[in-house]
Write a protein that holds these residues in place. Structure first.
Motif, PDB file in Angstrom:
ATOM      1  N   THR A  35     -10.371   2.396 -10.506  1.00 42.08           N
ATOM      2  CA  THR A  35      -9.860   3.727 -10.183  1.00 42.08           C
ATOM      3  C   THR A  35      -9.104   3.711  -8.868  1.00 42.08           C
ATOM      4  N   GLU A  36      -9.689   3.086  -7.872  1.00 38.45           N
ATOM      5  CA  GLU A  36      -9.066   3.064  -6.552  1.00 38.45           C
ATOM      6  C   GLU A  36      -7.782   2.227  -6.551  1.00 38.45           C
TER       7      GLU A  36
ATOM      8  N   GLN B  70      -8.864   0.075   2.545  1.00 38.79           N
ATOM      9  CA  GLN B  70      -8.176   0.532   1.344  1.00 38.79           C
ATOM     10  C   GLN B  70      -9.008   0.328   0.079  1.00 38.79           C
ATOM     11  N   LEU B  71     -10.111  -0.382   0.181  1.00 36.13           N
ATOM     12  CA  LEU B  71     -11.013  -0.602  -0.940  1.00 36.13           C
ATOM     13  C   LEU B  71     -12.433  -0.430  -0.422  1.00 36.13           C
TER      14      LEU B  71
ATOM     15  N   GLN C 251      -3.796   3.622  -6.172  1.00 34.81           N
ATOM     16  CA  GLN C 251      -2.936   3.121  -5.091  1.00 34.81           C
ATOM     17  C   GLN C 251      -1.616   2.564  -5.623  1.00 34.81           C
ATOM     18  N   GLN C 252      -1.615   2.151  -6.891  1.00 27.80           N
ATOM     19  CA  GLN C 252      -0.390   1.613  -7.498  1.00 27.80           C
ATOM     20  C   GLN C 252       0.443   2.692  -8.181  1.00 27.80           C
ATOM     21  N   GLY C 253       0.044   3.948  -8.026  1.00 26.36           N
ATOM     22  CA  GLY C 253       0.858   5.047  -8.515  1.00 26.36           C
ATOM     23  C   GLY C 253       0.527   5.552  -9.893  1.00 26.36           C
TER      24      GLY C 253
ATOM     25  N   GLY D 258       1.299  -4.538 -17.135  1.00 27.01           N
ATOM     26  CA  GLY D 258       2.562  -4.287 -16.453  1.00 27.01           C
ATOM     27  C   GLY D 258       2.408  -3.293 -15.319  1.00 27.01           C
ATOM     28  N   HIS D 259       3.527  -2.751 -14.858  1.00 25.87           N
ATOM     29  CA  HIS D 259       3.506  -1.829 -13.730  1.00 25.87           C
ATOM     30  C   HIS D 259       2.743  -0.550 -14.085  1.00 25.87           C
ATOM     31  N   LEU D 260       1.944  -0.053 -13.142  1.00 22.17           N
ATOM     32  CA  LEU D 260       1.145   1.143 -13.376  1.00 22.17           C
ATOM     33  C   LEU D 260       1.781   2.409 -12.821  1.00 22.17           C
TER      34      LEU D 260
END
Length: 309
Positions: free
Chosen positions: A150-151, A271-272, A155-157, A129-131
């Motif tokens: 990790t990256e 971004q990656l 980025q997803q909070g 689900g949402h992170l």
């Protein structure tokens, strides 16, 4: 043509040999391979290789024969691909749904480092689900999947906590967004909403004990090569109503190319960041396999395909 084939000898896992040219199915293109990535899991499979199997799941190259179906990249297109196998070769047949065109701004090495580890990490971010604002723990974070995870999770909070092998790796993972790093899973300060567990053995039950009530442990690997032992009654002392989910990165609907394009775009947009631990000529593959098995390479090992001897 030339390709690496299993030897069945654990002291020298693969050798360069003459093999037949690939015969594509209607939905497959033929790619002339310019580089490939070696994954540690492939070294395990090489110890007892299935009959007729050859290694190679992460490749970069150019399409020299487009698919008879008329779909997919056209002849001459530079691509990154994720064939089911057979990629450590001069040429390989790849389903068009497993190919993505590359821009010239992404090197062969960075692109070849993406498919298996990148797809695994990207899909791991979806299964719980949402992170956003979730506390997560990543074991075995020194590996390629842990690096990407990790990256992406940061980025997803998410608040990302990692278990890693050394101070050097800890600093690298913190630079990618990790909040905290420890060198032993027992030192990780829970509770966590989500644990991404890839070590197995003693690591898994300790990781499980650090879940919050109703938390999720996503089990996606067993790098220790030791099966975990779990005590049912231990759930009463910590992860009440905790969940364990076995994860397989292939168990997703839709073409691989959709997610592979996301990864390529993230690299292009800075971004990656694929981590290249070694680049060598493909003739050095046997030595690279030995180094990988002994954890002598941090980051991805990339082999460049030159004219075969």
């Amino acid at each position: 043509m030339k390709a690496f084939v299993p030897t069945g000898d654990t002291s020298n896992l693969a050798r360069l040999a003459d093999v037949p040219e690939p015969v594509p199915a209607p939905h497959e293109a033929i790619v002339a391979v310019t580089a490939y990535s070696v994954n540690r899991g492939e070294t395990f499979l090489l110890e007892k290789p299935p009959s007729g199997w050859r290694p190679g799941k992460d490749i970069v190259g150019r399409v020299i024969k487009e698919a008879d179906s008329g779909q997919g990249p056209k002849r001459g297109t530079r691509v990154v691909g994720h064939p089911p196998a057979f990629g450590w070769a001069e040429r390989v047949a790849v389903p068009v749904d497993n190919l993505v065109a590359l821009t010239e701004g992404i090197s062969d090495a960075r692109a070849a480092a993406l498919p298996l580890a990148g797809l695994t990490a990207l899909r791991l971010t979806r299964v719980a689900g949402h992170l956003t604002r979730k506390r997560i723990l990543v074991t075995g974070a020194s590996g390629g999947v842990g690096h990407y995870l990790t990256e992406l999770a940061t980025q997803q909070g998410a608040e990302v906590n990692v278990v890693t092998a050394s101070p050097e790796r800890a600093e690298r993972l913190k630079a990618l967004g990790a909040e905290n790093a420890v060198f032993d899973v027992a030192e990780a300060k829970g509770p966590f909403d989500i644990v991404y567990e890839s070590v197995g053995g003693e690591s898994l039950p300790i990781s499980l004990s650090k879940l919050k009530k109703g938390g999720n442990l996503i089990w996606f690997g067993q790098a220790s090569r030791k099966a975990p032992r779990i005590d049912f009654f231990a759930f009463w002392n910590g992860p009440v109503s905790g969940n364990i989910r076995h994860f397989d990165y292939t168990d997703f609907d839709g073409p691989v190319s959709d997610d592979l394009k996301i990864l390529v775009d993230l690299v292009r947009e800075d971004q990656l960041h694929p981590e290249i631990g070694l680049e060598a000529d493909w003739t050095e593959t046997p030595d690279v396999l030995h180094q990988l098995r002994n954890r002598g390479i941090r980051g991805n090992a990339i082999l460049t395909v030159t004219a075969a001897p």
